[in-house]
Write an enzyme that holds these catalytic residues in place. Structure first.
Site, PDB file in Angstrom:
ATOM      1  N   ASP A 113       0.815  -1.219   0.000  1.00 29.80           N
ATOM      2  CA  ASP A 113       0.000   0.000   0.000  1.00 29.80           C
ATOM      3  C   ASP A 113       0.847   1.267   0.000  1.00 29.80           C
ATOM      4  O   ASP A 113       0.439   2.298   0.527  1.00 29.80           O
ATOM      5  CB  ASP A 113      -0.971   0.016   1.200  1.00 29.80           C
ATOM      6  CG  ASP A 113      -1.803  -1.240   1.232  1.00 29.80           C
ATOM      7  OD1 ASP A 113      -2.324  -1.608   0.174  1.00 29.80           O
ATOM      8  OD2 ASP A 113      -1.890  -1.876   2.293  1.00 29.80           O
ATOM      9  N   HIS A 140      -4.502  -2.167  -6.152  1.00 27.24           N
ATOM     10  CA  HIS A 140      -3.776  -0.996  -6.645  1.00 27.24           C
ATOM     11  C   HIS A 140      -4.773   0.085  -7.037  1.00 27.24           C
ATOM     12  O   HIS A 140      -5.591  -0.113  -7.916  1.00 27.24           O
ATOM     13  CB  HIS A 140      -2.894  -1.394  -7.832  1.00 27.24           C
ATOM     14  CG  HIS A 140      -1.718  -2.225  -7.424  1.00 27.24           C
ATOM     15  ND1 HIS A 140      -0.951  -2.931  -8.299  1.00 27.24           N
ATOM     16  CD2 HIS A 140      -1.176  -2.438  -6.200  1.00 27.24           C
ATOM     17  CE1 HIS A 140       0.011  -3.554  -7.633  1.00 27.24           C
ATOM     18  NE2 HIS A 140      -0.113  -3.283  -6.368  1.00 27.24           N
ATOM     19  N   THR A 152      -5.496 -11.806   3.985  1.00 25.86           N
ATOM     20  CA  THR A 152      -6.647 -11.245   3.278  1.00 25.86           C
ATOM     21  C   THR A 152      -7.721 -12.305   3.004  1.00 25.86           C
ATOM     22  O   THR A 152      -8.764 -11.980   2.467  1.00 25.86           O
ATOM     23  CB  THR A 152      -6.204 -10.644   1.922  1.00 25.86           C
ATOM     24  OG1 THR A 152      -5.611 -11.701   1.145  1.00 25.86           O
ATOM     25  CG2 THR A 152      -5.197  -9.522   2.101  1.00 25.86           C
TER      26      THR A 152
HETATM   27  P1  IMP Z   1      -1.942 -12.794   2.460  1.00 31.81           P
HETATM   28  O1  IMP Z   1      -1.084 -12.188   1.410  1.00 31.81           O
HETATM   29  O2  IMP Z   1      -3.416 -12.624   2.191  1.00 31.81           O
HETATM   30  O3  IMP Z   1      -1.563 -14.209   2.777  1.00 31.81           O
HETATM   31  O4  IMP Z   1      -1.696 -11.976   3.822  1.00 31.81           O
HETATM   32  C1  IMP Z   1      -0.454 -12.026   4.511  1.00 31.81           C
HETATM   33  C2  IMP Z   1      -0.103 -10.658   5.079  1.00 31.81           C
HETATM   34  O5  IMP Z   1       0.157  -9.757   4.013  1.00 31.81           O
HETATM   35  C3  IMP Z   1      -1.223 -10.017   5.904  1.00 31.81           C
HETATM   36  O6  IMP Z   1      -0.622  -9.263   6.933  1.00 31.81           O
HETATM   37  C4  IMP Z   1      -1.887  -9.080   4.923  1.00 31.81           C
HETATM   38  O7  IMP Z   1      -2.528  -7.999   5.563  1.00 31.81           O
HETATM   39  C5  IMP Z   1      -0.699  -8.618   4.117  1.00 31.81           C
HETATM   40  N1  IMP Z   1      -1.018  -8.189   2.745  1.00 31.81           N
HETATM   41  C6  IMP Z   1      -1.255  -8.987   1.679  1.00 31.81           C
HETATM   42  N2  IMP Z   1      -1.479  -8.258   0.583  1.00 31.81           N
HETATM   43  C7  IMP Z   1      -1.369  -6.977   0.953  1.00 31.81           C
HETATM   44  C8  IMP Z   1      -1.456  -5.746   0.239  1.00 31.81           C
HETATM   45  O8  IMP Z   1      -1.671  -5.687  -0.980  1.00 31.81           O
HETATM   46  N3  IMP Z   1      -1.266  -4.618   0.979  1.00 31.81           N
HETATM   47  C9  IMP Z   1      -0.986  -4.660   2.296  1.00 31.81           C
HETATM   48  N4  IMP Z   1      -0.892  -5.764   3.005  1.00 31.81           N
HETATM   49  C10 IMP Z   1      -1.068  -6.923   2.333  1.00 31.81           C
HETATM   50 MG    MG Z   2      -2.896  -1.933  -1.867  1.00 30.26          MG
END
Ligand code: IMP
Ligand code: MG
Length: 398
Positions: free
Chosen positions: A13, A42, A124
């Site tokens: 982000d 995005h 997520t």
């Molecule tokens: P996952 O990628 O859904 O397995 O999540 C693993 C970690 O990455 C968690 O802490 C999510 O909040 C973080 N995360 C995954 N994708 C994003 C993103 O696009 N922006 C910010 N945090 C993310």
């Molecule tokens: Mg983002």
């Protein structure tokens, strides 16, 4: 033959989407997403302030002239892919293709993510971790399997799903508990044939196409998702995502080699945000975090979750700069910092007070101090910055 790589150097982000969008408008012929999946969000605002959000599709899809590729390092949820393609009205055979070697995210992966990892790690729940687990176990169903052998692939997906449900039943979950997931799955199966046909229309027909584009001197932009702090190969493990948002991840996924990456652009916010579990040394607790959250609109583009806010952590940025050989930094959301009365930054494990930033202008004492502090601690002199949220609000280093 320039290739630029855009990476987030914090916890995701950072605003990579709008930096990629600017390069799409001015420079890129080809945009490649190389890791992650629908966990990314995005956000891009055009010059009129209209908002666009992409998840699995590369940001270049917002321009009809740009070629977009989803490379094999990404995991693809075929239902979300079809939805995103329909919402953004992306015609088959036009400017989007997805590698046949991308593992797909099965309905089972989303269930496991929701049941096991959403609470534990704050994921997520998009099925990312379980999909990559299957990939490394060599149990994945790939895009090409779905397209070339849809019936056989469905049988495998069904048997994996039923195996999971059986195990849940053995572990004591009642039929009533399991029913919503059976309903979701059956719904998915009904749409499967159509989804696999749609996917086939976008399948990449030459897996070496990036080397061909490189030879033809196309401007290639590699679009990172998430950020260094979420790299699975980082000390933050297990509070990470399951892919590598890094130069290494980009090379593995795209088949380009290290000599073919001409510029690594690291994107950082002028403060920091984070969602999910894990330590956050620079977190703000003096009330000013609320101002950053509100003015910076710090809510997840994918999950809607509020993001925690902290000061710019230059230890973390410096580490990511070194690890990725970053050439150029782009500092975003500097305008948000003008709303902060008592700004700080964080380095060598502690916080330091900064001069108030009154405007995003290199003649402003506070803003000049922010840029110079970043230069001093990262040893990167090539710094670009944004001045506002919209397309075009960006001052490139020249
Ligand atoms: P996952 O990628 O859904 O397995 O999540 C693993 C970690 O990455 C968690 O802490 C999510 O909040 C973080 N995360 C995954 N994708 C994003 C993103 O696009 N922006 C910010 N945090 C993310
Ligand atoms: Mg983002």
């Amino acid at each position: 033959m320039p290739t630029k790589l855009v990476l987030g150097l914090q916890h995701g982000d950072e605003g990579k989407g709008r930096v990629v969008d600017d390069l799409v408008q001015t420079w890129a012929d080809v945009v490649v997403r190389f890791q992650g999946g629908g966990n990314a969000g995005h956000t891009v605002y055009d010059r009129r302030g209209n908002k666009f959000v992409t998840h699995i599709l590369p940001v270049g899809i917002l321009s009809r002239e740009t070629i977009n590729i989803i490379a094999r390092g990404c995991v693809v949820d075929i239902e979300e892919f079809c939805q995103e393609v329909a919402e953004l009205n992306v015609k088959p055979g036009a400017n989007l293709s997805v590698s046949g070697f991308c593992p797909i995210i099965e309905p089972m992966h989303k269930i496991i993510d929701r049941l096991k990892y959403q609470k534990k790690l704050g994921t997520t729940a998009k099925g990312i971790g379980p999909a990559y687990s299957d990939f490394y176990a060599r149990d994945s169903i790939l895009v090409k399997d779905i397209v070339d052998f849809p019936e056989e692939s469905l049988i495998k997906i069904q048997s994996k799903f039923f195996g999971l449900q059986e195990k849940r039943a053995q572990d004591g979950e009642s039929l009533e508990d399991l029913k919503p997931d059976f309903d979701l799955f059956n719904n998915w199966v009904v749409k499967y044939k159509e989804m696999s046909e749609i996917l086939g229309l976008y399948r990449l027909n030459n897996e070496n196409v990036l080397q061909d584009y490189y030879k033809k001197s196309y401007n290639i932009l590699l679009e990172g998702a998430q950020g260094s702090g979420l790299n699975i190969f980082s000390d933050n493990y297990p509070d990470v995502t399951s892919s590598a948002p890094s130069v290494g991840g980009a090379l593995n996924s795209t088949g380009l080699n290290h000599n073919q990456i001409d510029e690594v652009i690291g994107v950082i916010k002028s403060y920091k945000t984070k969602v999910g579990s894990g330590s956050f040394p620079s977190i703000i607790t003096d009330g000013q975090e609320k101002i950053l959250a509100e003015v910076g609109q710090e809510f997840g583009a994918t999950t809607g979750r509020p993001r925690q806010c902290g000061w710019l952590d230059l230890d973390e940025v410096k580490h990511a700069v070194l690890q990725n050989g970053v050439d150029h930094l782009c500092v975003v959301k500097t305008d948000v910092m003008t709303h902060i009365e008592r700004p700080f930054f964080f380095v060598h494990g502690r916080k330091y007070k900064m001069t108030k930033i009154r405007s995003v202008d290199i003649n402003d004492v506070g803003f000049d101090e922010l840029l110079n502090t970043i230069k001093l601690h990262t040893e990167i002199n090539k710094i670009s910055f944004t001045t506002g949220p919209r397309r075009g609000d960006i001052v490139w280093f020249s």
